[in-house]
Design a protein around this motif. Structure first.
Motif, short mmCIF file in Angstrom:
data_model
loop_
_atom_site.label_atom_id
_atom_site.label_comp_id
_atom_site.label_asym_id
_atom_site.label_seq_id
_atom_site.Cartn_x
_atom_site.Cartn_y
_atom_site.Cartn_z
N HIS A 45 0.83 -1.21 0.00
CA HIS A 45 0.00 0.00 0.00
C HIS A 45 0.86 1.26 0.00
O HIS A 45 0.62 2.19 -0.79
CB HIS A 45 -0.90 -0.01 1.24
N VAL A 46 1.84 1.31 0.87
CA VAL A 46 2.71 2.49 0.98
C VAL A 46 3.44 2.75 -0.33
O VAL A 46 3.49 3.89 -0.83
CB VAL A 46 3.71 2.29 2.14
N ARG A 47 3.98 1.71 -0.91
CA ARG A 47 4.75 1.89 -2.14
C ARG A 47 3.86 2.30 -3.31
O ARG A 47 4.28 3.11 -4.15
CB ARG A 47 5.53 0.61 -2.45
N ALA A 48 2.66 1.78 -3.37
CA ALA A 48 1.75 2.18 -4.45
C ALA A 48 1.38 3.66 -4.32
O ALA A 48 1.33 4.39 -5.32
CB ALA A 48 0.50 1.31 -4.42
N GLU A 49 1.11 4.11 -3.10
CA GLU A 49 0.75 5.51 -2.88
C GLU A 49 1.91 6.44 -3.22
O GLU A 49 1.73 7.48 -3.86
CB GLU A 49 0.32 5.72 -1.42
N ILE A 50 3.10 6.11 -2.77
CA ILE A 50 4.27 6.97 -3.01
C ILE A 50 4.65 6.95 -4.48
O ILE A 50 5.03 7.99 -5.06
CB ILE A 50 5.45 6.53 -2.12
N ALA A 51 4.55 5.81 -5.13
CA ALA A 51 4.94 5.70 -6.54
C ALA A 51 4.15 6.65 -7.42
O ALA A 51 4.67 7.17 -8.42
CB ALA A 51 4.77 4.26 -7.01
N ARG A 52 2.89 6.92 -7.05
CA ARG A 52 2.07 7.83 -7.84
C ARG A 52 2.61 9.26 -7.84
O ARG A 52 2.27 10.05 -8.72
CB ARG A 52 0.63 7.84 -7.31
N THR A 53 3.42 9.60 -6.86
CA THR A 53 3.92 10.98 -6.75
C THR A 53 5.24 11.19 -7.45
O THR A 53 5.63 12.34 -7.71
CB THR A 53 4.10 11.37 -5.28
N VAL A 54 5.97 10.12 -7.73
CA VAL A 54 7.35 10.25 -8.19
C VAL A 54 7.45 11.04 -9.50
O VAL A 54 8.22 11.99 -9.61
CB VAL A 54 8.01 8.87 -8.33
N GLY A 55 6.67 10.66 -10.50
CA GLY A 55 6.76 11.32 -11.80
C GLY A 55 6.50 12.81 -11.73
O GLY A 55 7.19 13.61 -12.37
N GLY A 56 5.51 13.22 -10.94
CA GLY A 56 5.17 14.62 -10.85
C GLY A 56 6.20 15.46 -10.13
O GLY A 56 6.20 16.69 -10.25
N ILE A 57 7.09 14.82 -9.37
CA ILE A 57 8.12 15.56 -8.64
C ILE A 57 9.46 15.54 -9.37
O ILE A 57 10.11 16.58 -9.53
CB ILE A 57 8.26 14.99 -7.21
N VAL A 58 9.88 14.38 -9.86
CA VAL A 58 11.19 14.31 -10.51
C VAL A 58 11.21 15.00 -11.87
O VAL A 58 12.27 15.33 -12.39
CB VAL A 58 11.66 12.84 -10.64
N ARG A 59 10.03 15.26 -12.44
CA ARG A 59 9.98 15.94 -13.74
C ARG A 59 10.57 17.35 -13.67
O ARG A 59 10.97 17.92 -14.68
CB ARG A 59 8.54 16.03 -14.24
N TYR A 60 10.65 17.92 -12.47
CA TYR A 60 11.22 19.26 -12.33
C TYR A 60 12.74 19.26 -12.31
O TYR A 60 13.37 20.31 -12.39
CB TYR A 60 10.70 19.93 -11.04
N GLY A 61 13.33 18.09 -12.18
CA GLY A 61 14.78 18.01 -12.20
C GLY A 61 15.33 17.18 -11.06
O GLY A 61 14.65 16.93 -10.05
N GLU A 62 16.57 16.74 -11.23
CA GLU A 62 17.22 15.91 -10.22
C GLU A 62 17.62 16.75 -9.02
O GLU A 62 18.14 17.87 -9.16
CB GLU A 62 18.45 15.24 -10.82
N ALA A 63 17.40 16.22 -7.84
CA ALA A 63 17.73 16.95 -6.62
C ALA A 63 19.24 16.95 -6.38
O ALA A 63 19.91 15.94 -6.61
CB ALA A 63 17.03 16.32 -5.42
N THR A 64 19.74 18.09 -5.93
CA THR A 64 21.13 18.19 -5.53
C THR A 64 21.32 17.59 -4.14
O THR A 64 22.36 17.02 -3.83
CB THR A 64 21.57 19.66 -5.50
N ARG A 65 20.29 17.76 -3.32
CA ARG A 65 20.36 17.32 -1.94
C ARG A 65 19.02 16.74 -1.53
O ARG A 65 17.98 17.35 -1.77
CB ARG A 65 20.69 18.51 -1.05
N ALA A 66 19.03 15.57 -0.91
CA ALA A 66 17.81 14.95 -0.38
C ALA A 66 17.86 15.05 1.13
O ALA A 66 18.87 14.72 1.76
CB ALA A 66 17.71 13.50 -0.82
N VAL A 67 16.75 15.51 1.70
CA VAL A 67 16.73 15.86 3.12
C VAL A 67 15.53 15.22 3.81
O VAL A 67 14.45 15.11 3.21
CB VAL A 67 16.67 17.40 3.29
N ALA A 68 15.71 14.83 5.06
CA ALA A 68 14.63 14.29 5.88
C ALA A 68 14.47 15.13 7.13
O ALA A 68 15.45 15.57 7.73
CB ALA A 68 14.93 12.85 6.26
#
Length: 316
Positions: A185-208
């Motif tokens: 369930h978690v992976r299916a929900e998160i996977a739906r968001t990936v394309g809409g976010i990475v389309r803006y470009g690769e992140a220089t820094r990933a932060v939590a």
């Protein structure tokens, strides 16, 4: 000015008093918090119970008294997913406002993500480049990315560690079948968001940000909180995948014995680990840097940005 900020979260209700002015780093002066775990006070109809409302009202009253004792000049209060998504959320806010005389702002999920992103940007600065930020709360997961202080995209998903533990696990430790079902369930929900976010470009820094990520980084070997906020802390994808597997086989009492894990959050750490593992894997993040600032600091910074600066005062 001395500013008091009340953060009504899904797990913890936290009063933070800071000394700050526009253009300066807010300096914490006083902190008081309690783990009310409001998500556990939601009934079958998804309404916050009378007991939950009473506990919240009592804490807000206490926070206002403490803020006055500490000389707070302005008091801000905001609520996140537990109140926002409760079926009687508007009623809860009205009751607490009438009882305490305080105006509580209920933040939307995207607003949570945007304000958290603002805090992350200010902490790391412009040299950090394009940021990708993740925050696992008790009720929701926030994701935001961008090169400015306002992110290009901000997303909120109902994948908080407390919510998932309540809705998906029936035993402690959870049965393997429930872990697999939640993982899907978690992976299916998160996977739906990936394309809409990475389309803006690769992140220089990933932060939590957030307590969940801080605890996961700590059990994977990051420095303890006693070393101070400026000590670099990070979490690798390999360590996260390893601990996601281990934590789901432990009971809460065993998790609470791990370094940096509080007894109040131990029960929901397994679900939080599944979310953290999924975001790192699906977004192909090899290492997350842990940011000590999050939503609360974002709210403070937003308010300080509205204050007049020294130059504004001289011009009057």
């Amino acid at each position: 000015m001395r500013l008091g900020v009340l953060d009504i979260g899904s797990n913890t209700v936290h009063l933070l008093v800071v000394d700050a002015h526009r253009g300066a780093c807010p300096i914490p002066a006083y902190s008081h918090k309690e783990e009310l775990r409001l998500t556990e006070h939601l009934d079958a109809a998804n309404e916050l119970s009378a007991e939950g409302i009473e506990l919240l009202g009592a804490f807000v009253e206490e926070a206002l008294r403490l803020a006055e004792d500490k000389g707070v000049e302005e008091f801000l209060a905001f609520a996140t997913s537990a109140v926002r998504e409760a079926a009687n959320g508007d009623q809860v806010i009205t009751q607490v406002d009438e009882r305490c005389g305080v105006d509580i702002e209920v933040l939307s999920g995207p607003d949570e993500a945007r304000l958290t992103f603002l805090a992350v940007r200010r902490w790391f600065g412009w040299s950090a480049g394009r940021l990708l930020a993740f925050d696992i709360g008790g009720g929701s997961l926030e994701i935001a990315a961008g090169v400015d202080e306002e992110p290009d995209v901000a997303v909120s998903l109902p994948l908080g560690a407390g919510r998932l533990t309540r809705d998906w696990f029936t035993a402690d430790p959870p049965p393997a079948a429930e872990v697999r079902a939640l993982r899907r369930h978690v992976r299916a929900e998160i996977a739906r968001t990936v394309g809409g976010i990475v389309r803006y470009g690769e992140a220089t820094r990933a932060v939590a940000t957030s307590k969940t990520f801080k605890q996961l980084a700590r059990i994977a070997g990051a420095a303890p909180s006693g070393d101070g906020p400026h000590t670099p802390r990070s979490l690798s994808r390999r360590d996260m995948a390893d601990w996601a597997g281990k934590l789901t086989t432990m009971d809460a009492a065993t998790r609470a014995q791990l370094p940096g894990v509080s007894p109040g959050r131990a029960a929901q750490l397994a679900a939080g680990a599944l979310v953290a593992d999924a975001v790192m894997d699906l977004y192909e993040v090899d290492r997350l840097e842990v940011c000590p600032w999050a939503l609360r600091e974002g709210v403070i910074l937003r308010r300080l940005d509205l204050l007049p600066g020294p130059g504004d005062l001289r011009s009057r």
